[in-house]
Scaffold this active site. Structure first.
Site, mmCIF file in Angstrom:
data_model
loop_
_atom_site.group_PDB
_atom_site.id
_atom_site.type_symbol
_atom_site.label_atom_id
_atom_site.label_comp_id
_atom_site.label_asym_id
_atom_site.label_seq_id
_atom_site.Cartn_x
_atom_site.Cartn_y
_atom_site.Cartn_z
ATOM 1 C CG HIS A 54 87.627 41.985 30.816
ATOM 2 N ND1 HIS A 54 88.305 43.414 30.851
ATOM 3 C CD2 HIS A 54 87.895 41.425 29.724
ATOM 4 C CE1 HIS A 54 88.737 43.506 29.407
ATOM 5 N NE2 HIS A 54 88.455 42.378 28.798
ATOM 6 C CG ASP B 281 90.477 44.053 33.781
ATOM 7 O OD1 ASP B 281 89.621 43.419 33.582
ATOM 8 O OD2 ASP B 281 91.735 43.838 33.437
ATOM 9 C CG ASP C 228 89.138 44.731 25.641
ATOM 10 O OD1 ASP C 228 88.802 43.925 26.367
ATOM 11 O OD2 ASP C 228 90.218 44.599 25.188
ATOM 12 C CD GLU D 184 91.009 39.392 29.285
ATOM 13 O OE1 GLU D 184 91.233 38.659 28.480
ATOM 14 O OE2 GLU D 184 91.383 40.834 29.005
ATOM 15 C CG HIS E 266 94.780 46.178 24.017
ATOM 16 N ND1 HIS E 266 95.350 44.845 24.538
ATOM 17 C CD2 HIS E 266 93.475 45.886 24.745
ATOM 18 C CE1 HIS E 266 94.765 44.124 25.016
ATOM 19 N NE2 HIS E 266 93.744 44.563 25.118
HETATM 20 N N1 BES Z 1 89.210 40.992 24.628
HETATM 21 C C1 BES Z 1 90.510 40.615 24.461
HETATM 22 C C2 BES Z 1 90.922 39.322 23.650
HETATM 23 C C3 BES Z 1 90.660 39.634 22.111
HETATM 24 C C4 BES Z 1 91.322 40.523 21.578
HETATM 25 C C5 BES Z 1 89.565 38.813 21.745
HETATM 26 C C6 BES Z 1 90.995 40.627 20.366
HETATM 27 C C7 BES Z 1 89.467 38.793 20.538
HETATM 28 C C8 BES Z 1 89.867 39.794 19.729
HETATM 29 C C9 BES Z 1 91.248 40.538 25.928
HETATM 30 O O1 BES Z 1 90.803 41.652 26.762
HETATM 31 C C10 BES Z 1 92.921 40.705 25.880
HETATM 32 O O2 BES Z 1 92.951 41.669 25.521
HETATM 33 N N2 BES Z 1 93.490 39.764 26.065
HETATM 34 C C11 BES Z 1 94.884 39.703 26.323
HETATM 35 C C12 BES Z 1 95.284 38.710 27.204
HETATM 36 C C13 BES Z 1 96.618 38.841 28.122
HETATM 37 C C14 BES Z 1 96.547 40.238 28.656
HETATM 38 C C15 BES Z 1 96.730 37.832 29.145
HETATM 39 C C16 BES Z 1 95.638 39.748 24.943
HETATM 40 O O3 BES Z 1 95.032 39.149 24.041
HETATM 41 O O4 BES Z 1 96.617 40.180 24.843
HETATM 42 MN MN MN Z 2 88.914 41.948 26.481
HETATM 43 MN MN MN Z 3 91.681 43.549 26.210
#
Ligand code: BES
Ligand code: MN
Ligand code: MN
Length: 445
Positions: free
Chosen positions: A86, A88, A119, A150, A415
């Site tokens: 992704h 974004d 990320d 995403e 994040h």
């Molecule tokens: N890349 C992450 C998901 C992730 C986090 C995978 C840590 C492995 C380890 C993804 O970009 C993400 O942050 N997903 C969000 C989803 C939400 C915004 C619907 C999350 O997990 O909070």
């Molecule tokens: Mn991600």
């Molecule tokens: Mn993320």
């Protein structure tokens, strides 16, 4: 095979330059003022994919953020692989807390700092590197799909999948958006938690009241809210909501010390919940309060607060249904209102969890590729985070094998402030992916 290892190494400086260009774009879809930047990052992604040699590159949208689809046709009889990332990113938070500007990629100690360096713009870089390393005639069909919302829960992904089903159909799907065990040890992600959130509002009075006149007789909404939120956990920090699903975590030793070190838990602060770390992190529900609206301290006067609200976010263990979990959470909040306070729950987002049966020839090929690139086999990891669209992909393409890889590591701080990518991990991830695609082209061995 070793050719590919060398090719990726040679390509790395140019791929890194591409990544840096992507990171300079503030593609925060969640910020309406920066949505034009998300269009710019889609455009740049498309341009980079064209330069990498994809003949068919298009930017598409279905009522949400722009996504990019790039395709290279499969040679006769060869499988097609869909590579996902992704473009974004999360908002950068307080820029003052970054050691270098969030959208100015900066290298320190072998890591590239900046929002989205890992990320998930590193996912795009990985796909570019792997595809370019394979040369003009890759042995498999390759489709790259780079989504733009995403971090906002992929609301228009079902529509995109529906509209462009033919373009996206694949035998194998590689999702490069997860973590590794460490910078030296790779991981295959075999389960992810789902997500459900809501806003809970409590009201006790129809207007604010003098706290001296009425305090001790009628409840203020903030005290009520705090008690209500406290009911979500027991005294040990286990989730106290009834009727939630628990799974069985992958069998890996993850020490309490590592939790302390990797999370930056402050001295004296204890961990919450009981049982093995991996069970709590990957296989059980978790509930966190992620925001609260009430009178800010600056504006506080001796007044009973009449209403207050909080956003509550729940992670759902693999195998659980996120909607049913949201209902259970809603019921709990409605049933635990202290002192008869009025409680209104507004449901928010839901995203389903996902568990993968990581066995069979495709996974064998992936493990072998990781072994060559990293010098050791990947660890099967669960993940506490969520990638809700995986369940949607799996439903749309039930026969496809889904592999969840990634370019993050425990030092990434996705994040958060000072997000970074380990450049060695980028190289190893790109090498693994190139080797994996090549192995799929040779067919099941
Ligand atoms: N890349 C992450 C998901 C992730 C986090 C995978 C840590 C492995 C380890 C993804 O970009 C993400 O942050 N997903 C969000 C989803 C939400 C915004 C619907 C999350 O997990 O909070
Ligand atoms: Mn991600
Ligand atoms: Mn993320």
């Amino acid at each position: 095979m070793t050719d590919l290892v060398t090719r990726v190494r040679e390509l790395l400086p140019s791929v890194r330059a591409d990544l840096e260009e992507l990171v300079r774009i503030e593609s925060v879809w969640a910020d309406p003022a920066r949505r034009p930047e998300v269009y710019r990052s889609a455009e740049l992604t498309a341009k980079l994919l064209r330069h990498a040699g994809f003949g068919d590159v298009r930017t598409v949208e279905s009522g949400g953020a722009p996504a990019v689809i790039a395709r290279h046709p499969a040679p006769e009889g060869a499988p097609t692989v869909l590579l996902y990332a992704h473009h974004d990113v999360q908002p950068e938070g307080d820029p003052g807390q970054w050691h270098s500007a969030p959208f100015e990629p900066t290298e320190r100690d072998g890591r590239l700092y900046g929002r989205g360096t890992a990320d998930d713009k590193a996912g795009i870089a990985t796909h570019l590197a792997a595809f370019r390393a394979l040369g003009p005639n890759p042995p498999v069909g390759v489709t790259v799909f780079v989504e733009g919302e995403e971090e906002s829960g992929s609301p228009s992904l079902p529509a995109l999948l529906n509209e462009h089903r033919d373009l996206l159909a694949a035998d194998v799907i590689v999702i490069a958006d997860s973590d590794n065990w460490s910078t030296d040890i790779p991981a295959l992600t075999v389960s992810l938690r789902g997500l459900a959130d809501c806003v809970v509002e409590v009201a006790t009075l129809d207007h604010g009241l003098h706290s001296g006149l009425w305090g001790g007789v009628v409840p203020d909404a903030l005290s009520v809210l705090v008690r209500l939120l406290a009911s979500l956990h027991d005294d040990d920090g286990n989730v106290a909501v009834q009727g939630l699903h628990e799974a069985k975590a992958a069998e890996v030793e993850f020490s309490e010390e590592r939790v302390r070190a990797d999370s930056g838990l402050l001295d004296g602060v204890r961990q919450i919940g009981s049982g093995p770390v991996v069970q709590r992190m990957w296989a059980r529900p978790a509930i966190t309060v992620i925001g609260i609206d009430t009178t800010p301290i600056d504006k506080a006067s001796n007044t009973l607060v009449p209403r207050a609200r909080a956003k509550v976010s729940m992670r759902v263990a693999p195998g659980g249904d996120a909607r049913a979990h949201l209902e259970a959470l809603t019921r709990h909040l409605q049933d635990h209102a202290p002192w008869g306070a009025q409680v209104t729950v507004t449901p928010g987002d839901v995203g389903q969890p996902y568990a993968i049966d990581a066995r069979g020839p495709v996974y064998d090929a992936a493990r072998a590729a990781f072994k060559t690139a990293w010098g050791r086999e990947p660890i099967d990891m669960g993940m506490g985070g969520s990638i809700p669209f995986i369940a949607e992909f799996a439903a749309a393409f039930p026969d496809a094998e889904i592999l969840v890889t990634g370019v993050e590591d425990p030092g990434t701080q996705a994040h958060s402030i000072n997000e970074s990518l380990h450049l060695g991990v980028l190289e190893r991830a790109a090498t693994s992916e190139a080797l994996f695609l090549e192995a799929l082209g040779r067919g099941p061995s």
